[in-house]
Write a protein that holds these residues in place. Structure first.
Motif, PDB file in Angstrom:
ATOM      1  N   PRO A 198       0.842  -1.196   0.000  1.00  0.00           N
ATOM      2  CA  PRO A 198       0.000   0.000   0.000  1.00  0.00           C
ATOM      3  C   PRO A 198       0.877   1.246   0.000  1.00  0.00           C
ATOM      4  CG  PRO A 198      -0.734  -1.590   1.662  1.00  0.00           C
ATOM      5  CD  PRO A 198       0.578  -2.083   1.146  1.00  0.00           C
ATOM      6  N   THR A 199       0.444   2.279  -0.674  1.00  0.00           N
ATOM      7  CA  THR A 199       1.292   3.453  -0.863  1.00  0.00           C
ATOM      8  C   THR A 199       0.753   4.675  -0.122  1.00  0.00           C
ATOM      9  OG1 THR A 199       0.147   3.964  -2.935  1.00  0.00           O
ATOM     10  CG2 THR A 199       2.140   2.625  -3.077  1.00  0.00           C
ATOM     11  N   PHE A 200       1.629   5.644   0.031  1.00  0.00           N
ATOM     12  CA  PHE A 200       1.379   6.854   0.811  1.00  0.00           C
ATOM     13  C   PHE A 200       0.052   7.519   0.453  1.00  0.00           C
ATOM     14  CE2 PHE A 200       1.745  11.488   1.249  1.00  0.00           C
ATOM     15  CZ  PHE A 200       2.177  11.617   2.559  1.00  0.00           C
ATOM     16  N   GLY A 201      -0.848   7.600   1.442  1.00  0.00           N
ATOM     17  CA  GLY A 201      -2.084   8.347   1.292  1.00  0.00           C
ATOM     18  C   GLY A 201      -3.134   7.727   0.406  1.00  0.00           C
ATOM     19  N   ALA A 202      -2.890   6.502  -0.101  1.00  0.00           N
ATOM     20  CA  ALA A 202      -3.853   5.868  -1.002  1.00  0.00           C
ATOM     21  C   ALA A 202      -4.902   5.090  -0.208  1.00  0.00           C
ATOM     22  CB  ALA A 202      -3.140   4.946  -1.980  1.00  0.00           C
ATOM     23  N   GLY A 203      -5.967   4.709  -0.899  1.00  0.00           N
ATOM     24  CA  GLY A 203      -7.025   3.947  -0.263  1.00  0.00           C
ATOM     25  C   GLY A 203      -7.940   4.830   0.566  1.00  0.00           C
ATOM     26  N   GLY A 204      -8.909   4.211   1.174  1.00  0.00           N
ATOM     27  CA  GLY A 204      -9.858   4.965   1.981  1.00  0.00           C
ATOM     28  C   GLY A 204     -10.553   6.027   1.148  1.00  0.00           C
ATOM     29  N   THR A 205     -10.619   7.232   1.664  1.00  0.00           N
ATOM     30  CA  THR A 205     -11.261   8.337   0.938  1.00  0.00           C
ATOM     31  C   THR A 205     -10.255   9.290   0.302  1.00  0.00           C
ATOM     32  OG1 THR A 205     -11.563   9.366   3.134  1.00  0.00           O
ATOM     33  CG2 THR A 205     -13.476   8.293   2.145  1.00  0.00           C
ATOM     34  N   GLU A 206      -9.021   8.802   0.100  1.00  0.00           N
ATOM     35  CA  GLU A 206      -8.002   9.462  -0.727  1.00  0.00           C
ATOM     36  C   GLU A 206      -7.719  10.927  -0.337  1.00  0.00           C
ATOM     37  OE1 GLU A 206      -6.136   8.099  -3.028  1.00  0.00           O
ATOM     38  OE2 GLU A 206      -7.107   6.173  -3.395  1.00  0.00           O
ATOM     39  N   PRO A 207      -7.321  11.196   0.920  1.00  0.00           N
ATOM     40  CA  PRO A 207      -7.033  12.589   1.295  1.00  0.00           C
ATOM     41  C   PRO A 207      -5.840  13.181   0.545  1.00  0.00           C
ATOM     42  CG  PRO A 207      -6.327  11.080   3.016  1.00  0.00           C
ATOM     43  CD  PRO A 207      -7.128  10.273   2.048  1.00  0.00           C
ATOM     44  N   TYR A 208      -4.856  12.351   0.178  1.00  0.00           N
ATOM     45  CA  TYR A 208      -3.688  12.869  -0.538  1.00  0.00           C
ATOM     46  C   TYR A 208      -4.096  13.389  -1.911  1.00  0.00           C
ATOM     47  CZ  TYR A 208       0.898  12.866  -2.859  1.00  0.00           C
ATOM     48  OH  TYR A 208       2.023  13.214  -3.567  1.00  0.00           O
ATOM     49  N   ALA A 209      -4.884  12.611  -2.626  1.00  0.00           N
ATOM     50  CA  ALA A 209      -5.351  13.060  -3.935  1.00  0.00           C
ATOM     51  C   ALA A 209      -6.177  14.337  -3.815  1.00  0.00           C
ATOM     52  CB  ALA A 209      -6.177  11.951  -4.600  1.00  0.00           C
ATOM     53  N   ALA A 210      -7.016  14.415  -2.787  1.00  0.00           N
ATOM     54  CA  ALA A 210      -7.824  15.618  -2.587  1.00  0.00           C
ATOM     55  C   ALA A 210      -6.938  16.827  -2.302  1.00  0.00           C
ATOM     56  CB  ALA A 210      -8.810  15.401  -1.441  1.00  0.00           C
ATOM     57  N   ALA A 211      -5.889  16.627  -1.494  1.00  0.00           N
ATOM     58  CA  ALA A 211      -4.997  17.737  -1.161  1.00  0.00           C
ATOM     59  C   ALA A 211      -4.276  18.252  -2.397  1.00  0.00           C
ATOM     60  CB  ALA A 211      -3.989  17.298  -0.107  1.00  0.00           C
ATOM     61  N   LEU A 212      -3.868  17.347  -3.277  1.00  0.00           N
ATOM     62  CA  LEU A 212      -3.179  17.758  -4.497  1.00  0.00           C
ATOM     63  C   LEU A 212      -4.087  18.554  -5.422  1.00  0.00           C
ATOM     64  CD1 LEU A 212      -1.120  14.561  -5.352  1.00  0.00           C
ATOM     65  CD2 LEU A 212      -0.340  16.642  -4.198  1.00  0.00           C
ATOM     66  N   GLN A 213      -5.388  18.389  -5.237  1.00  0.00           N
ATOM     67  CA  GLN A 213      -6.356  19.154  -6.029  1.00  0.00           C
ATOM     68  C   GLN A 213      -6.871  20.360  -5.250  1.00  0.00           C
ATOM     69  OE1 GLN A 213      -8.741  16.048  -8.620  1.00  0.00           O
ATOM     70  NE2 GLN A 213      -8.205  15.114  -6.657  1.00  0.00           N
ATOM     71  N   ASN A 214      -6.070  20.794  -4.278  1.00  0.00           N
ATOM     72  CA  ASN A 214      -6.329  22.013  -3.502  1.00  0.00           C
ATOM     73  C   ASN A 214      -7.604  21.946  -2.686  1.00  0.00           C
ATOM     74  OD1 ASN A 214      -3.986  23.358  -4.535  1.00  0.00           O
ATOM     75  ND2 ASN A 214      -5.111  23.728  -6.436  1.00  0.00           N
ATOM     76  N   GLU A 215      -7.976  20.737  -2.247  1.00  0.00           N
ATOM     77  CA  GLU A 215      -9.159  20.598  -1.419  1.00  0.00           C
ATOM     78  C   GLU A 215      -8.826  20.662   0.075  1.00  0.00           C
ATOM     79  OE1 GLU A 215     -11.801  17.427  -2.531  1.00  0.00           O
ATOM     80  OE2 GLU A 215     -11.185  17.565  -4.637  1.00  0.00           O
ATOM     81  N   SER A 216      -7.537  20.588   0.406  1.00  0.00           N
ATOM     82  CA  SER A 216      -7.112  20.684   1.798  1.00  0.00           C
ATOM     83  C   SER A 216      -5.665  21.146   1.832  1.00  0.00           C
ATOM     84  CB  SER A 216      -7.249  19.327   2.504  1.00  0.00           C
ATOM     85  OG  SER A 216      -6.839  19.419   3.852  1.00  0.00           O
ATOM     86  N   ALA A 217      -5.348  22.111   2.698  1.00  0.00           N
ATOM     87  CA  ALA A 217      -3.989  22.650   2.745  1.00  0.00           C
ATOM     88  C   ALA A 217      -3.074  21.836   3.650  1.00  0.00           C
ATOM     89  CB  ALA A 217      -4.026  24.094   3.230  1.00  0.00           C
ATOM     90  N   VAL A 218      -3.648  21.131   4.609  1.00  0.00           N
ATOM     91  CA  VAL A 218      -2.839  20.405   5.586  1.00  0.00           C
ATOM     92  C   VAL A 218      -3.328  18.963   5.685  1.00  0.00           C
ATOM     93  CG1 VAL A 218      -2.081  20.297   7.999  1.00  0.00           C
ATOM     94  CG2 VAL A 218      -2.452  22.518   6.907  1.00  0.00           C
ATOM     95  N   LEU A 219      -2.364  18.049   5.736  1.00  0.00           N
ATOM     96  CA  LEU A 219      -2.652  16.645   6.000  1.00  0.00           C
ATOM     97  C   LEU A 219      -2.018  16.269   7.338  1.00  0.00           C
ATOM     98  CD1 LEU A 219      -1.911  15.109   2.485  1.00  0.00           C
ATOM     99  CD2 LEU A 219      -4.164  15.469   3.514  1.00  0.00           C
ATOM    100  N   TYR A 220      -2.583  15.262   7.983  1.00  0.00           N
ATOM    101  CA  TYR A 220      -2.074  14.805   9.270  1.00  0.00           C
ATOM    102  C   TYR A 220      -1.653  13.344   9.138  1.00  0.00           C
ATOM    103  CZ  TYR A 220      -4.220  19.083  10.878  1.00  0.00           C
ATOM    104  OH  TYR A 220      -4.553  20.418  11.031  1.00  0.00           O
ATOM    105  N   LEU A 221      -0.400  13.078   9.482  1.00  0.00           N
ATOM    106  CA  LEU A 221       0.124  11.719   9.442  1.00  0.00           C
ATOM    107  C   LEU A 221      -0.054  11.081  10.808  1.00  0.00           C
ATOM    108  CD1 LEU A 221       1.719   9.421   8.084  1.00  0.00           C
ATOM    109  CD2 LEU A 221       3.821  10.607   8.778  1.00  0.00           C
ATOM    110  N   HIS A 222      -0.872  10.045  10.866  1.00  0.00           N
ATOM    111  CA  HIS A 222      -1.119   9.318  12.104  1.00  0.00           C
ATOM    112  C   HIS A 222      -0.269   8.054  12.108  1.00  0.00           C
ATOM    113  CE1 HIS A 222      -4.803  11.593  13.323  1.00  0.00           C
ATOM    114  NE2 HIS A 222      -4.906  11.770  12.015  1.00  0.00           N
ATOM    115  N   GLY A 223       0.395   7.789  13.231  1.00  0.00           N
ATOM    116  CA  GLY A 223       1.148   6.557  13.387  1.00  0.00           C
ATOM    117  C   GLY A 223       0.363   5.531  14.168  1.00  0.00           C
ATOM    118  N   SER A 224       0.790   4.280  14.043  1.00  0.00           N
ATOM    119  CA  SER A 224       0.043   3.189  14.665  1.00  0.00           C
ATOM    120  C   SER A 224       0.600   2.763  16.013  1.00  0.00           C
ATOM    121  CB  SER A 224       0.044   1.978  13.721  1.00  0.00           C
ATOM    122  OG  SER A 224       1.378   1.575  13.453  1.00  0.00           O
TER     123      SER A 224
END
Length: 227
Positions: free
Chosen positions: A11-37
């Motif tokens: 699995p790759t960075f930010g993929a899957g789920g509801t795709e926040p990384y892709a949304a951020a690249l399309q200027n839908e969010s300025a900040v992402l939060y990296l959660h660790g397990s």
């Protein structure tokens, strides 16, 4: 040694789920939060996604001072460092596993491949400079394997520039997820964070050495060359 055979796709960075990384690249969010397990991981480390889509700043350009082409930007996102290298007269290629990032970069006229760094690459053993910026030393969750792969890609006199953790002794691999301010969350993916001290040891095992390291604007970089 080659790392291409027998490696399965992770699995790759930010993929899957509801795709926040892709949304951020399309200027839908300025900040992402990296959660660790795990308890060792940052619980919600903020990442400035807007910077990835902006032009290269002075600190980015400093990374390319004295760089030799061709330049390979690993995990290039929308391609700001590819553009910066080209503006300096260097031939450059980006690779990224995000189709959205690649689409944005190619629409801007940049040469970017939708490909993992562990897949077969153009100019194997011929890159003058390779870049692992913006935390991309974490790709795949195994910094040693990634450094060994980069060593395969570099020319004999090539250099790898790595952006490391601001904590010099940090050495942690974990399962991460990304989340944005709208609550979109990715699937889990392997990631790693590494500081300058463990980087030196990993580099030695990969046949590389830290030739130089420096801090600028709160970011810590290292230049690696062959031993």
């Amino acid at each position: 040694m080659t790392l291409l055979s027998g490696r399965t796709q992770s699995p790759t960075f930010g993929a899957g789920g509801t795709e926040p990384y892709a949304a951020a690249l399309q200027n839908e969010s300025a900040v992402l939060y990296l959660h660790g397990s795990t308890a060792q991981s940052p619980t919600a480390a903020p990442m400035d996604a807007g910077r990835w889509s902006a032009g290269a700043d002075a600190t980015d350009l400093d990374v390319l001072t004295g760089a030799a082409g061709p330049v390979l930007d690993i995990g290039c996102g929308p391609g700001r460092m590819v553009r910066a290298a080209m503006d300096l007269g260097l031939s450059a290629l980006g690779v990224d596993v995000s189709p959205t990032a690649v689409r944005i970069a190619t629409a801007a006229g940049l040469t970017v491949l939708n490909r993992s760094v562990f897949a077969s690459m153009p100019l194997e053993g011929g890159w003058g400079t390779a870049l692992l910026l913006d935390g991309n030393i974490g790709i795949g969750g195994d910094a040693g394997a990634l450094l060994a792969r980069c060593a395969e890609l570099l020319a004999e006199d090539g250099a790898l520039v790595v952006e490391v953790s601001q904590e010099p002794d940090r050495d942690h691999a974990f399962e991460g997820t990304l989340e944005d301010g709208q609550g979109r969350r990715s699937g889990a993916f392997p990631w790693a964070e590494i500081g300058i001290v463990p980087l030196r040891a990993r580099a030695e095992k990969a046949g590389l050495r830290v030739d130089q390291d420096w801090i600028r604007d709160g970011r810590w970089f290292a230049r690696l060359v062959r031993r």
